[in-house]
Write a protein that holds these residues in place. Structure first.
Motif, PDB file in Angstrom:
ATOM      1  N   ARG A 174      19.074  92.412 106.122  1.00  0.00           N
ATOM      2  CA  ARG A 174      17.657  92.635 106.403  1.00  0.00           C
ATOM      3  C   ARG A 174      16.958  91.299 106.649  1.00  0.00           C
ATOM      4  O   ARG A 174      17.124  90.356 105.866  1.00  0.00           O
ATOM      5  CB  ARG A 174      16.998  93.359 105.228  1.00  0.00           C
ATOM      6  N   VAL A 175      16.189  91.236 107.725  1.00  0.00           N
ATOM      7  CA  VAL A 175      15.448  90.018 108.056  1.00  0.00           C
ATOM      8  C   VAL A 175      13.977  90.370 108.253  1.00  0.00           C
ATOM      9  O   VAL A 175      13.640  91.426 108.788  1.00  0.00           O
ATOM     10  CB  VAL A 175      15.998  89.338 109.335  1.00  0.00           C
ATOM     11  N   ASN A 176      13.112  89.478 107.784  1.00  0.00           N
ATOM     12  CA  ASN A 176      11.683  89.570 108.035  1.00  0.00           C
ATOM     13  C   ASN A 176      11.302  88.443 108.980  1.00  0.00           C
ATOM     14  O   ASN A 176      11.542  87.268 108.682  1.00  0.00           O
ATOM     15  CB  ASN A 176      10.886  89.463 106.735  1.00  0.00           C
ATOM     16  N   VAL A 177      10.717  88.803 110.101  1.00  0.00           N
ATOM     17  CA  VAL A 177      10.332  87.833 111.109  1.00  0.00           C
ATOM     18  C   VAL A 177       8.806  87.791 111.193  1.00  0.00           C
ATOM     19  O   VAL A 177       8.173  88.838 111.416  1.00  0.00           O
ATOM     20  CB  VAL A 177      10.912  88.185 112.492  1.00  0.00           C
ATOM     21  N   THR A 178       8.219  86.633 110.999  1.00  0.00           N
ATOM     22  CA  THR A 178       6.777  86.468 111.168  1.00  0.00           C
ATOM     23  C   THR A 178       6.523  85.522 112.334  1.00  0.00           C
ATOM     24  O   THR A 178       7.191  84.493 112.461  1.00  0.00           O
ATOM     25  CB  THR A 178       6.092  85.925 109.899  1.00  0.00           C
ATOM     26  N   VAL A 179       5.592  85.901 113.170  1.00  0.00           N
ATOM     27  CA  VAL A 179       5.175  85.079 114.297  1.00  0.00           C
ATOM     28  C   VAL A 179       3.688  84.786 114.116  1.00  0.00           C
ATOM     29  O   VAL A 179       2.865  85.701 114.196  1.00  0.00           O
ATOM     30  CB  VAL A 179       5.429  85.783 115.639  1.00  0.00           C
ATOM     31  N   ILE A 193      20.030  93.537 110.776  1.00  0.00           N
ATOM     32  CA  ILE A 193      21.109  93.066 111.641  1.00  0.00           C
ATOM     33  C   ILE A 193      22.433  93.610 111.109  1.00  0.00           C
ATOM     34  O   ILE A 193      22.767  93.435 109.945  1.00  0.00           O
ATOM     35  CB  ILE A 193      21.156  91.532 111.678  1.00  0.00           C
ATOM     36  N   GLN A 194      23.191  94.266 111.974  1.00  0.00           N
ATOM     37  CA  GLN A 194      24.509  94.760 111.583  1.00  0.00           C
ATOM     38  C   GLN A 194      25.368  94.937 112.829  1.00  0.00           C
ATOM     39  O   GLN A 194      24.930  95.500 113.834  1.00  0.00           O
ATOM     40  CB  GLN A 194      24.415  96.092 110.828  1.00  0.00           C
ATOM     41  N   ASP A 195      26.598  94.435 112.744  1.00  0.00           N
ATOM     42  CA  ASP A 195      27.579  94.570 113.825  1.00  0.00           C
ATOM     43  C   ASP A 195      27.036  94.058 115.156  1.00  0.00           C
ATOM     44  O   ASP A 195      27.208  94.677 116.211  1.00  0.00           O
ATOM     45  CB  ASP A 195      28.021  96.031 113.964  1.00  0.00           C
ATOM     46  N   GLY A 196      26.346  92.907 115.119  1.00  0.00           N
ATOM     47  CA  GLY A 196      25.849  92.318 116.344  1.00  0.00           C
ATOM     48  C   GLY A 196      24.699  93.072 116.970  1.00  0.00           C
ATOM     49  O   GLY A 196      24.447  92.939 118.179  1.00  0.00           O
ATOM     50  N   ASP A 197      23.988  93.845 116.200  1.00  0.00           N
ATOM     51  CA  ASP A 197      22.877  94.628 116.712  1.00  0.00           C
ATOM     52  C   ASP A 197      21.659  94.434 115.813  1.00  0.00           C
ATOM     53  O   ASP A 197      21.772  94.540 114.589  1.00  0.00           O
ATOM     54  CB  ASP A 197      23.256  96.114 116.785  1.00  0.00           C
ATOM     55  N   LEU A 198      20.502  94.163 116.418  1.00  0.00           N
ATOM     56  CA  LEU A 198      19.264  94.004 115.671  1.00  0.00           C
ATOM     57  C   LEU A 198      18.425  95.264 115.848  1.00  0.00           C
ATOM     58  O   LEU A 198      18.008  95.591 116.966  1.00  0.00           O
ATOM     59  CB  LEU A 198      18.497  92.769 116.145  1.00  0.00           C
ATOM     60  N   GLN A 199      18.196  95.967 114.743  1.00  0.00           N
ATOM     61  CA  GLN A 199      17.435  97.207 114.769  1.00  0.00           C
ATOM     62  C   GLN A 199      16.063  96.967 114.144  1.00  0.00           C
ATOM     63  O   GLN A 199      15.961  96.693 112.945  1.00  0.00           O
ATOM     64  CB  GLN A 199      18.188  98.302 114.008  1.00  0.00           C
ATOM     65  N   ILE A 200      15.031  97.093 114.954  1.00  0.00           N
ATOM     66  CA  ILE A 200      13.663  96.907 114.477  1.00  0.00           C
ATOM     67  C   ILE A 200      13.223  98.162 113.721  1.00  0.00           C
ATOM     68  O   ILE A 200      13.398  99.284 114.202  1.00  0.00           O
ATOM     69  CB  ILE A 200      12.707  96.629 115.646  1.00  0.00           C
ATOM     70  N   TYR A 246      11.266  90.370 123.238  1.00  0.00           N
ATOM     71  CA  TYR A 246      10.292  89.455 122.633  1.00  0.00           C
ATOM     72  C   TYR A 246      10.961  88.597 121.563  1.00  0.00           C
ATOM     73  O   TYR A 246      10.757  87.378 121.498  1.00  0.00           O
ATOM     74  CB  TYR A 246       9.155  90.288 122.038  1.00  0.00           C
ATOM     75  N   LEU A 247      11.759  89.214 120.712  1.00  0.00           N
ATOM     76  CA  LEU A 247      12.444  88.473 119.655  1.00  0.00           C
ATOM     77  C   LEU A 247      13.555  87.593 120.210  1.00  0.00           C
ATOM     78  O   LEU A 247      13.774  86.469 119.735  1.00  0.00           O
ATOM     79  CB  LEU A 247      13.008  89.447 118.626  1.00  0.00           C
TER      80      LEU A 247
END
Length: 285
Positions: A174-179, A193-200, A246-247
Motif C-alpha cells: 500500500r502506498v500513499n501519494v501526496t501531490v 502495488i502488486q504484481d507490477g500493477d498499481l491499483q488506485i 498522471y502518476l
C-alpha cells in the motif's frame, strides 16, 4: 566482565553487606591498634567477588533462548547476501534515476520518498508492515494454479520458453501519494502495488496540505471527517486511466512500482536482523 545492569544490581547488596559487617568491631572487644575497617572489607570483598551469581540468566530457559537467537542471527546474516546486494543496487539506481530523496530511519517501519515535479512536491510513503500480508508462499500459489489445470500448466511452460523467467506473485504494497502545490493544498492518492500493477483506490483533495499528510492523530481525525471523494472503482474507466498516466508522469512507473516491493522486502530483512540482535543483547544483559 560484569554488564552495567548486573553491576547496578550488585551495588545495593554490597552496601548492605558493608553496613552489617561494619557494626561488628563496635560490639566486639579489640585492641586499639587493630583497624576495624579491615574486618569489614574482607567479607564485603568476598561477597562482591562471587560474580558468577550475577552472570546467571534470570530464567532457566534464557541460555537456550540466547543460543537460538544467536543461531538465527548468524543464519540471517549469512543467507541472501548476494540478493541483498542486488536489491540495494537496484533500489539505488531507481531512486537516483527518478530523482527521489529517501527518508529511511533505522528502527522505523515507514519509508518516505520525495521529489520535485515542476512546482509540485510529490511524496510517496509505504511501510514494511505490508510484507506481513503475504500469509502463504507465493510460489505455492503459482504451483497449485499450474497443477490445477494441465493445459494451463503447459501454457506456463510455453511462456517460459519466450521469457527469461516467470516472476512469482508479490505481496500487496500500500502506498500513499501526496501531490502538493503552493497555496493550493494537496491531492492524496491511495493505491496498492502488486504484481507490477498499481491499483488506485481513492483520490482526495484537501485545501490544507498538512491534513493530506496527517502526521498527527489530530490531523488524521480531521482528514477522516472530510469528504474524501468516491471510491476509484466507481469512476469512469477512462478517467481512471488518465489518473494512472498522471502518476506515471510523476515517476510512479513500472520500474518504480517494482522498486517499492523490493525496498519493503530489503528493509524488512534489515530490521529483522536488527531486531534479533537487540533482543539477544537484551536477554543476555
Amino acid at each position: 566482565m560484569l554488564s552495567l545492569r548486573a553491576f547496578t544490581r550488585s551495588v545495593p547488596r554490597f552496601s548492605r553487606s558493608v553496613a552489617r559487617t561494619s557494626l561488628r568491631p563496635a560490639v566486639l572487644p579489640k585492641p586499639a591498634f587493630v583497624q576495624p575497617w579491615k574486618q569489614a572489607t574482607k567479607p564485603a570483598y568476598a561477597a562482591f567477588s562471587t560474580s558468577s551469581v550475577f552472570r546467571e540468566p534470570a530464567g532457566e530457559g534464557d541460555a537456550e533462548l540466547i543460543a537460538k537467537l544467536e543461531e538465527e542471527l548468524k543464519h540471517e546474516k549469512a543467507s541472501g547476501v548476494e540478493d541483498a546486494r542486488e536489491q540495494q543496487a537496484s533500489i539505488d539506481y531507481t531512486l537516483q534515476n527518478g530523482e527521489w530523496q529517501a527518508k529511511d530511519v533505522e528502527g522505523e517501519q515507514e519509508v518516505v520518498l520525495t521529489k520535485k515535479f515542476g512546482n509540485e512536491t510529490v511524496r510517496v510513503t509505504f511501510t514494511v508492515a505490508d510484507i506481513n500480508n503475504l500469509s502463504e508462499d507465493p510460489m505455492d500459489e503459482l504451483h497449485d494454479d499450474a497443477l490445477g489445470d494441465e493445459g494451463e500448466f503447459q501454457n506456463h511452460q510455453n511462456k517460459a520458453e519466450n521469457e527469461d523467467e516467470i516472476l512469482p506473485p508479490t505481496f500487496p504494497a500500500r502506498v500513499n501519494v501526496t501531490v502538493e502545490k503552493p497555496d493550493n493544498g494537496a491531492l492524496l492518492i491511495q493505491a496498492v502495488i502488486q504484481d507490477g500493477d498499481l491499483q488506485i483506490e481513492e483520490i482526495s483533495h484537501f485545501a490544507n496540505a498538512d491534513v493530506a499528510n496527517a502526521h498527527t492523530a489530530e490531523k488524521d481525525w480531521a482528514r477522516q471527517s472530510l469528504y474524501a471523494g468516491p471510491p476509484a472503482e466507481n469512476l469512469d474507466p477512462e478517467l481512471l486511466a488518465f489518473w494512472g498516466r498522471y502518476l506515471e508522469e510523476r515517476g510512479l512507473n513500472l520500474e518504480f512500482q517494482n522498486m517499492v516491493t523490493d525496498y519493503i522486502a530489503f528493509k524488512e530483512q534489515k530490521e529483522y536482523v536488527r531486531w534479533l540482535n537487540n533482543v539477544r543483547k537484551f536477554v543476555a544483559a
